[in-house]
Design an enzyme around this catalytic site. Structure first.
Site, PDB file in Angstrom:
ATOM      1  N   LYS A  26      -2.809  -2.220  -2.779  1.00 14.38           N
ATOM      2  CA  LYS A  26      -3.747  -1.169  -2.487  1.00 14.38           C
ATOM      3  C   LYS A  26      -3.222   0.131  -2.903  1.00 14.38           C
ATOM      4  O   LYS A  26      -2.382   0.789  -2.392  1.00 14.38           O
ATOM      5  CB  LYS A  26      -3.963  -1.292  -1.082  1.00 14.38           C
ATOM      6  CG  LYS A  26      -5.117  -0.166  -0.333  1.00 14.38           C
ATOM      7  CD  LYS A  26      -5.544  -0.728   0.875  1.00 14.38           C
ATOM      8  CE  LYS A  26      -6.520   0.231   1.631  1.00 14.38           C
ATOM      9  NZ  LYS A  26      -6.980  -0.167   2.658  1.00 14.38           N
ATOM     10  N   GLU A  62       0.656  -1.228   0.009  1.00 12.86           N
ATOM     11  CA  GLU A  62      -0.035  -0.090   0.049  1.00 12.86           C
ATOM     12  C   GLU A  62       0.826   1.173   0.023  1.00 12.86           C
ATOM     13  O   GLU A  62       1.115   1.912   0.959  1.00 12.86           O
ATOM     14  CB  GLU A  62      -0.886  -0.146   1.308  1.00 12.86           C
ATOM     15  CG  GLU A  62      -2.047   1.125   1.160  1.00 12.86           C
ATOM     16  CD  GLU A  62      -2.650   1.418   2.426  1.00 12.86           C
ATOM     17  OE1 GLU A  62      -3.543   1.993   2.433  1.00 12.86           O
ATOM     18  OE2 GLU A  62      -2.691   0.560   3.297  1.00 12.86           O
TER      19      GLU A  62
END
Length: 295
Positions: A213, A176
């Protein structure tokens, strides 16, 4: 690794609910839920209250695997129970929703236009406990604020280095590297970021699997090519500070990208609501996010 969960995460319809507020973000999450800081006197009481909030969400009939593929938990939530079951067991056995764990310890100071992850000193022990608790995967967040090549390279390198350590424990890491939605050069940052992610993916052994992500991109479908990479189980989007309405609209314009929303999911929920009011609000939020995720 649970192959049923892996196949579901790769090809199932739905989105990931991010229920992983921790540390400094917990008081804010509770405040938005209507629980003020004068209602608890120490950290243990605070985490008990936030677990009650998360339990209410998870046990709600609206929190259903028809719409939700997975849920990201905070470490403290993983180590607590719902109806005498560990939270991850309850999610999978009662709800058929895949459990993930947030493993990062927050962000370092800004340098080269980015915030790397702070060192995760207890990562091996935490991962062993996650395996024991039947967690499927993990997530860890860095932040990119400027289109600084060196900084973005450092972020992606750190993410994949830790990600490999996680994969070697039998878990699927969610990489992420968030691009700040308020960045003046967001689109340029996203181009550098994608280039660096591709380099790291190309260097992986053929059996390694990761998830990504990412912030909803400035250019629609910008991350579509990453979705077909054989190393990538799924590409999911964070809401990044957008309202639920704005996040859903932007998400719906990116084919194949599914939500992994936190604030946008819990927006409008309150401790003072009756169960009927709470469930109706959550049901509406979940269905809106789901519709934006299945484009």
């Amino acid at each position: 690794m649970n192959n049923e969960q892996l196949n579901l995460m790769h090809s199932g319809k739905g989105f990931i609910a991010a229920l992983d507020q921790s540390g400094g973000s917990t008081p804010k999450a509770l405040s938005q839920y209507g629980v003020q800081e004068n209602q608890y006197t120490n950290e243990e009481e605070m985490y008990t209250l936030v677990h009650e909030m998360r339990t209410r969400i998870i046990k709600s009939p609206a929190f259903d695997n028809q719409y939700i593929l997975g849920a990201i938990l905070f470490e403290n939530t993983m180590d607590r129970k719902i109806d005498d079951q560990w939270t991850a067991d309850y999610l999978w056995e009662k709800k058929h929703i895949i459990p993930f764990l947030k493993v990062d310890k927050g962000l370092a100071e800004l340098a080269n236009g980015v915030q790397l992850m702070k060192p995760i000193s207890n990562l091996n022990e935490l991962l062993d406990r996650a395996v024991e608790r039947k967690i499927f995967g993990t997530k860890m967040r860095s932040v990119i604020k400027e289109a600084n090549l060196k900084g973005i390279q450092d972020v992606v390198k750190q993410q994949f280095e830790v990600g490999l350590q996680i994969f070697e424990k039998g878990l699927i890491p969610i990489i992420e590297p968030e691009v700040d939605i308020y960045s003046a050069d967001k689109e340029k940052s996203e181009q550098i970021l994608k280039d660096e992610i591709k380099k790291q993916l190309d260097a992986l052994d053929k059996d390694v699997k990761v998830m990504l992500k990412l912030s909803i991109p400035t250019v629609n479908d910008f991350y579509h090519d990453l979705m077909s990479d054989p190393h990538v189980v799924r590409v999911v989007a964070l809401s990044g500070g957008y309202s639920r309405e704005d996040a859903n609209q932007k998400l719906s314009e990116n084919h194949g990208l599914i939500a992994s929303f936190s604030r946008a999911l819990s927006e409008g929920l309150s401790a003072g609501q009756t169960d009927d009011e709470f469930n109706a609000q959550l049901d509406n939020s979940i269905k809106e996010i789901y519709e934006a995720s299945v484009n």
